[in-house]
Design an enzyme around this catalytic site. Structure first.
Site, short mmCIF file in Angstrom:
data_model
loop_
_atom_site.label_atom_id
_atom_site.label_comp_id
_atom_site.label_asym_id
_atom_site.label_seq_id
_atom_site.Cartn_x
_atom_site.Cartn_y
_atom_site.Cartn_z
N GLU A 49 49.33 39.19 31.25
CA GLU A 49 48.63 39.91 32.33
C GLU A 49 47.36 39.21 32.78
O GLU A 49 46.97 39.29 33.94
CB GLU A 49 48.32 41.34 31.90
N PHE A 111 50.90 57.15 23.38
CA PHE A 111 51.38 55.78 23.22
C PHE A 111 51.00 54.95 24.45
O PHE A 111 51.23 55.37 25.58
CB PHE A 111 52.91 55.78 23.04
N GLN A 112 50.39 53.81 24.22
CA GLN A 112 49.95 52.89 25.28
C GLN A 112 49.00 53.55 26.27
O GLN A 112 49.01 53.24 27.46
CB GLN A 112 51.14 52.25 25.98
N LYS A 161 52.24 57.68 35.31
CA LYS A 161 53.67 57.51 35.55
C LYS A 161 54.26 58.66 36.37
O LYS A 161 55.06 58.43 37.28
CB LYS A 161 54.40 57.38 34.21
N MET A 477 32.37 20.88 25.70
CA MET A 477 31.07 21.35 26.15
C MET A 477 30.28 21.96 24.99
O MET A 477 29.07 21.78 24.89
CB MET A 477 31.25 22.38 27.28
#
Ligand SMILES: Cc1ncc(C[n+]2csc(CCOP(=O)(O)OP(=O)(O)O)c2C)c(N)n1
Ligand SMILES: [Mg+2]
Lengths: 563, 163
Positions: A49, A111-112, A161, A477
């Protein structure tokens, strides 16, 4: 006509003329993905993502449209956060759609489930949780409007959802009115007239252009303005390309890794015209000593950027392009042109040219492949016309210093947040937006491993991005800081266990090339750039090469360490 | 030099708005001295009255940053304008028999009132300006204050509000 929430999302995306989305599916967005499959919207299925959000960011910068990313709830949303924060720092117009667990479950530690609106409140321009399907279309339209209006930025829309499944009547677009959001575009003309007066008086003026000059599309007016007034121009990292990097008035980048002449000019100038900048600490060094002899004019569309870090004599709130247009009209109307284009500036321009000849950007050519040389050759082989994305670290600074950007929207880097792993997904986003352009990610061996999985995306969609890895087997760096400020204790910066990048490219189904000596550089670049598909070109460079000039953190920008 | 500023902020009456404002202050290290929030006559708009202390440059930043929040409709700085300011406090104070008369006299002078009486305490309600409230508390302190609940300031401009 009754539509589901998912169908409404698709319709609004169409309305907003979105032609590409970057995303990754999951449970909470199944219905959105189902609706998506039934449209002709191009969806680019990334492999992480974070990649989706960086790609959308870069797509936005390359095309000047709003970038769109779509991810699922919970881990999908948290994976997107770094990309959102980066886009927020760099003022990139973007809409991120996140799935959320069903309304009835919100707050139940389902959940999630994560409170992504809470998590991203400080790193978005604005965000929404849509609880009512009747508000879905309006919210999405507002999100696009906010993302692109005023100082742009990412807007997140979190959609449960059940809202994607529910149905409601489709309502046609109406005039969008937001009582609390009306950025000022038109600058105050009186303030701008004062700028003209200051230019007439100034003996040692400098223009400092930043990301705002690029975002507002002000490059043409900026170039005209600088040339008409004969004022030299420097730029922040985000401002590269706003003014031609090969013009004699160009001073190079300023700040921590700025050129000697840019930093000296800032310190000596008596007038500093800042356009679309926010005076980041990487630019100013010690603020008390930054441009301490100058009267400062600051033009910016975001009032909070003005007077934040540096005292400003003439603040101008408004769109940089409109402000420059007006200044150029004033200059055209001026009868005494000489008063503006500066008979009294000869001495100043001479001084700058002396700084340039005594202390140019330079590096020592002995030994192994020099990373700076690779970039110079890349510039030559691409006619300075490629879109360059970067990772973060020395690779990014050498790209900024040695690719001499002549045009806006050609340098795409994570400037404000400095996200390692930005460059490859960014190259993908830019290539999707500009299929006919050469797109090159200038990468470090450390950073490239942070989103290397996106090679699969590039191969899947036949996106011919070119990846130039400057392999110094170090987090270069950080190692440079350790060498200079931590007695050379290389704590956790050695990369002795890098993969074989050529084989890695091949494993993904791309082409891999490697140069180990300076005389191989040209051949590898030539073959790599001429190859049709995605290519990784690895350059095994001088391990302990440093980026110079360098201003140690917190020091005045005149206190540069030089080669 | 640090200055105390009274800000009156009109915001969308929506969930999460207060959290955006609180987040702005905590994220940027600004100070909130007092805060009160309630609906205005328009039910979709709330008013936040905030007192904050910072130097002048930071105060300017605070106002601009507040204004930048999408849900903030207007930010008024009442500090240099004419205004009426009040704060409501409920104070539970020890009231032994030898102190009762004295407490009632103070209550009377300040035009406050006793709203609850216990065996050994009074609960007093007062609505006053900050200065008056501080003076009132100072006088009650020797009696033994058991608990104080304050609402934070509410402020209204005496003229029409200017930006
Ligand atoms: C996600 C992330 N983690 C850590 C850092 C800190 N950091 C800045 S530059 C750098 C080294 C980058 O190494 P490499 O990609 O090899 O680039 P080089 O400097 O060697 O060119 C690190 C670790 C960062 N910018 N981003
Ligand atoms: Mg490296």
């Amino acid at each position: 006509m009754e539509l589901t929430g998912a169908e409404i999302i698709m319709k609004v995306l169409k309305e907003e003329e979105v032609d590409a989305i970057f995303g990754y599916p999951g449970g909470a967005v199944l219905d959105i993905y189902d609706a998506l499959a039934k449209t002709d919207l191009r969806h680019f299925f990334v492999r992480h993502e974070q990649g989706a959000v960086h790609a959308a960011d870069s797509y936005a910068r390359a095309t000047q449209k709003v970038g769109v990313a779509l991810v699922t709830s919970g881990p999908g949303a948290t994976n997107a956060v770094t990309g959102i924060a980066s886009a927020n720092s760099d003022s990139i117009p973007m809409v991120v759609i996140t799935g959320q667990v069903s309304s009835a479950l919100i707050g139940n530690d389902a959940f999630q489930e994560v409170d992504i609106v809470g998590i991203t409140r400080p790193c978005t321009k604005h965000n929404y949780l849509v609880k009512d399907i009747k508000k879905l279309a309006k919210t999405l339209r507002e999100a696009f409007h906010i993302a692109r209006t005023g100082r742009p930025g990412p807007v997140l829309v979190d959609i449960p959802k059940d809202v994607t499944i529910a149905k409601t009547e489709w309502v046609e677009r109406d005039l969008l009115k937001m009582r609390s959001f009306n950025p000022t575009y038109k600058p105050n003309k009186k303030q701008l007239c004062k700028v003209i007066d200051l230019i007439k008086e100034a003996k040692k003026p400098v223009i400092f252009a930043g990301g705002g000059a690029i975002i507002s599309g002000a490059s043409e007016e900026l170039t005209k303005f600088a040339q008409a007034t004969n004022i030299p121009v420097t730029g922040s990292l985000m401002g590269l390309g706003s003014f031609p990097g090969t013009d004699p008035l160009w001073l190079g980048m300023l700040g921590m890794h700025g050129t000697y002449r840019a930093n000296m000019a800032i310190s000596e100038c008596d007038l500093l015209i800042a356009i679309g900048v926010r005076f980041d600490d990487r630019v100013t060094g010690k603020t008390d000593e930054f441009a301490q002899n100058a009267q400062v004019v600051q033009i910016d569309i975001d009032p909070t950027s003005i007077q934040k870090n540096v005292p400003v004599k003439i603040p101008v709130v408004g769109d940089c392009n409109l402000a420059l247009q007006y200044l150029n009209v004033k200059i055209d109307e001026e009868e005494d042109k000489a008063s503006l284009n500066g008979i009294n500036k000869d001495e100043w321009l001479q001084k700058i040219s002396d700084w340039k000849s005594t202390t140019p950007l330079k590096y020592d050519h002995n030994g192994q492949i020099k990373p700076q040389y690779v970039i110079e050759k890349l510039h030559e082989f691409t006619d300075g016309d490629a879109i360059i994305t970067t990772e973060v670290g020395q690779n990014q600074m050498w790209a900024a210093q040695y690719y001499h950007f002549n045009k806006p929207h050609h340098f795409i880097t994570s400037g404000g947040l400095g996200v390692m792993g930005f460059g490859l997904p960014a190259a993908i986003g830019a290539q999707v937006g500009c299929p006919d352009k050469m797109v090159v990610d200038i990468a470090g061996d450390g950073s490239i491993q942070m989103n290397i999985q996106e090679m699969a995306t590039a191969v899947q969609y036949g996106l011919p991005v070119k990846i130039v890895i400057l392999n110094n087997r170090y987090l270069g760096m950080v190692r440079q800081w350790q060498e200079l400020f931590y007695d050379g204790v290389y704590s956790s910066t050695t990369l002795d266990h890098n993969p074989d990048f050529v084989k890695l490219a091949e494993a993904y189904g791309a082409k891999g090339l490697r140069a180990e000596t300076t005389d191989q550089v040209e051949a590898v670049l030539k073959e790599g750039l001429e190859t049709k598909g995605p290519v990784i070109m690895e350059f095994v460079v001088e391990r302990e090469e440093n980026v110079y000039p360098m201003v140690p953190a917190g020091k005045a920008i005149t206190q540069m360490l030089l080669v | 030099m640090e200055e105390k500023h009274i800000l009156s902020i009109l915001v969308d009456n929506e969930p999460g708005v207060l959290s955006r404002i609180a987040g702005l202050f905590s994220g940027r290290g600004y100070n909130i001295d007092s805060l009160s929030v309630a609906e205005t006559i328009e039910p979709d708009i709330s008013r936040i009255t905030m007192i904050t202390t910072a130097d002048r440059v930071i105060i300017e930043q605070i106002k601009k940053q507040l204004h930048k929040l999408i849900n903030v409709i207007k930010v008024y700085d009442l500090t240099d304008q004419k205004y009426v300011q009040r704060e409501l406090a409920l104070i539970k104070v020890h009231a032994k028999s030898e102190n009762r008369a004295e407490i009632l006299r103070i209550v009377d002078i300040f035009r406050s009132k006793v709203v609850d009486v216990g065996i050994d305490h009074f609960t007093i309600e007062i609505s006053a300006s900050i200065e008056k409230l501080e003076a009132f508390l100072m006088l009650l302190k020797p009696m033994g204050i058991m608990e104080i609940v304050r609402t934070g300031s509410v402020v209204i401009g005496r003229n029409n509000l200017k930006d």
